[in-house]
Design an enzyme around this catalytic site. Structure first.
Site, PDB file in Angstrom:
ATOM      1  N   ASP A 102      -2.969  45.339 -15.668  1.00  0.00           N
ATOM      2  CA  ASP A 102      -3.283  44.543 -16.864  1.00  0.00           C
ATOM      3  C   ASP A 102      -4.178  45.374 -17.783  1.00  0.00           C
ATOM      4  O   ASP A 102      -3.681  46.156 -18.585  1.00  0.00           O
ATOM      5  CB  ASP A 102      -3.933  43.233 -16.408  1.00  0.00           C
ATOM      6  CG  ASP A 102      -4.252  42.304 -17.568  1.00  0.00           C
ATOM      7  OD1 ASP A 102      -3.802  42.563 -18.691  1.00  0.00           O
ATOM      8  OD2 ASP A 102      -4.967  41.302 -17.350  1.00  0.00           O
ATOM      9  N   ARG A 162       2.177  32.789  -4.863  1.00  0.00           N
ATOM     10  CA  ARG A 162       2.540  34.157  -4.471  1.00  0.00           C
ATOM     11  C   ARG A 162       3.901  34.185  -3.784  1.00  0.00           C
ATOM     12  O   ARG A 162       4.552  35.213  -3.706  1.00  0.00           O
ATOM     13  CB  ARG A 162       1.508  34.729  -3.489  1.00  0.00           C
ATOM     14  CG  ARG A 162       0.106  34.908  -4.046  1.00  0.00           C
ATOM     15  CD  ARG A 162      -0.742  35.673  -3.044  1.00  0.00           C
ATOM     16  NE  ARG A 162      -2.174  35.574  -3.301  1.00  0.00           N
ATOM     17  CZ  ARG A 162      -2.855  36.381  -4.112  1.00  0.00           C
ATOM     18  NH1 ARG A 162      -2.224  37.335  -4.762  1.00  0.00           N
ATOM     19  NH2 ARG A 162      -4.149  36.226  -4.289  1.00  0.00           N
TER      20      ARG A 162
HETATM   21  P1  IMP Z   1      -6.657  44.989 -14.259  1.00  0.00           P
HETATM   22  O1  IMP Z   1      -7.804  45.594 -13.528  1.00  0.00           O
HETATM   23  O2  IMP Z   1      -7.088  44.321 -15.545  1.00  0.00           O
HETATM   24  O3  IMP Z   1      -5.509  45.930 -14.486  1.00  0.00           O
HETATM   25  O4  IMP Z   1      -6.195  43.761 -13.402  1.00  0.00           O
HETATM   26  C1  IMP Z   1      -5.258  43.828 -12.431  1.00  0.00           C
HETATM   27  C2  IMP Z   1      -5.316  42.583 -11.581  1.00  0.00           C
HETATM   28  O5  IMP Z   1      -5.486  41.379 -12.373  1.00  0.00           O
HETATM   29  C3  IMP Z   1      -3.994  42.400 -10.885  1.00  0.00           C
HETATM   30  O6  IMP Z   1      -3.977  43.099  -9.665  1.00  0.00           O
HETATM   31  C4  IMP Z   1      -3.939  40.902 -10.715  1.00  0.00           C
HETATM   32  O7  IMP Z   1      -4.617  40.528  -9.543  1.00  0.00           O
HETATM   33  C5  IMP Z   1      -4.670  40.342 -11.899  1.00  0.00           C
HETATM   34  N1  IMP Z   1      -3.723  39.928 -12.974  1.00  0.00           N
HETATM   35  C6  IMP Z   1      -3.589  40.478 -14.197  1.00  0.00           C
HETATM   36  N2  IMP Z   1      -2.639  39.857 -14.919  1.00  0.00           N
HETATM   37  C7  IMP Z   1      -2.132  38.879 -14.117  1.00  0.00           C
HETATM   38  C8  IMP Z   1      -1.092  37.879 -14.289  1.00  0.00           C
HETATM   39  O8  IMP Z   1      -0.433  37.753 -15.330  1.00  0.00           O
HETATM   40  N3  IMP Z   1      -0.865  37.070 -13.222  1.00  0.00           N
HETATM   41  C9  IMP Z   1      -1.575  37.151 -12.051  1.00  0.00           C
HETATM   42  N4  IMP Z   1      -2.548  38.067 -11.860  1.00  0.00           N
HETATM   43  C10 IMP Z   1      -2.824  38.926 -12.874  1.00  0.00           C
END
Ligand code: IMP
Ligand code: MG
Length: 177
Positions: A102, A162
């Site tokens: 994300d 999940r």
């Molecule tokens: P990042 O550190 O912002 O890249 O976040 C990654 C983590 O955020 C992922 O491993 C997910 O656990 C959570 N995440 C981000 N977007 C989503 C989504 O649309 N659905 C569910 N979990 C998400």
């Protein structure tokens, strides 16, 4: 039915399986002469890692980590390791397995950490990538998706959904509450 929480199905089971096949073949080619360790980030990685690994025709090793990020405020880049690897990874070829990238904070921080432990190479395979939120360009990506909240195939909303076999967009009414 659990899927009445969905606005739409974004990626079907068949599409996921095709992506896993494609990624598995590419990874098999790329890691032929390497010492591959898959590092799955629990819990979201489980369906993806288990299906993907069946398409990687190499004697790889599987390891897991549980990390949680402190979101909110200015500390979003802080990462807490709740469960760590069982093995040293010096001189090994690491492929981090993520459900979704994300903001990219999780991947960025873990990559830095594993580099410090002496990994020979570190790449990322992520089933999904929200490209508008990061500029990381993970080497292996199943699908680039828009900035919508998705669940299923490992991805949760408050620890649920999940187990859906496909990726769906959660209805706004659920997370706007
Ligand atoms: P990042 O550190 O912002 O890249 O976040 C990654 C983590 O955020 C992922 O491993 C997910 O656990 C959570 N995440 C981000 N977007 C989503 C989504 O649309 N659905 C569910 N979990 C998400
Ligand atoms: Mg996750």
């Amino acid at each position: 039915m659990i899927n009445n929480i969905l606005e739409e199905i974004l990626i079907s089971e068949t599409e996921i399986d095709n992506a896993n096949k494609r990624l598995g073949q590419t990874i098999t080619d790329d890691y032929k002469d390497k010492d591959l360790v898959l590092i799955g980030l629990l819990k979201g990685c489980i369906p993806f890692l288990s299906d993907l690994a069946k398409y990687i025709d190499l004697p790889l090793e599987m390891q897991y980590m549980i990390v949680s990020s402190y979101h909110g405020g200015t500390t979003s880049s802080e990462l807490h390791i709740k469960y760590d690897l069982e093995i040293p990874i010096a001189n090994r070829d690491i492929l981090i397995v993520e459900d979704i990238v994300d903001t990219g904070q999780t991947i960025k921080t873990i990559t830095r950490m594993l580099k410090e432990r002496g990994a020979r190479s570190i790449e990322v395979v992520s089933l999904l990538n929200k490209t508008v939120n990061n500029d990381l360009n993970p080497k292996y990506v199943g699908f680039n998706i828009p900035n919508k909240f998705v669940v299923g195939y490992g991805l949760d909303f408050q620890e649920k959904y999940r187990n859906l076999p496909y990726i769906g967009v959660l209805k706004k009414e659920f997370y706007d509450k």
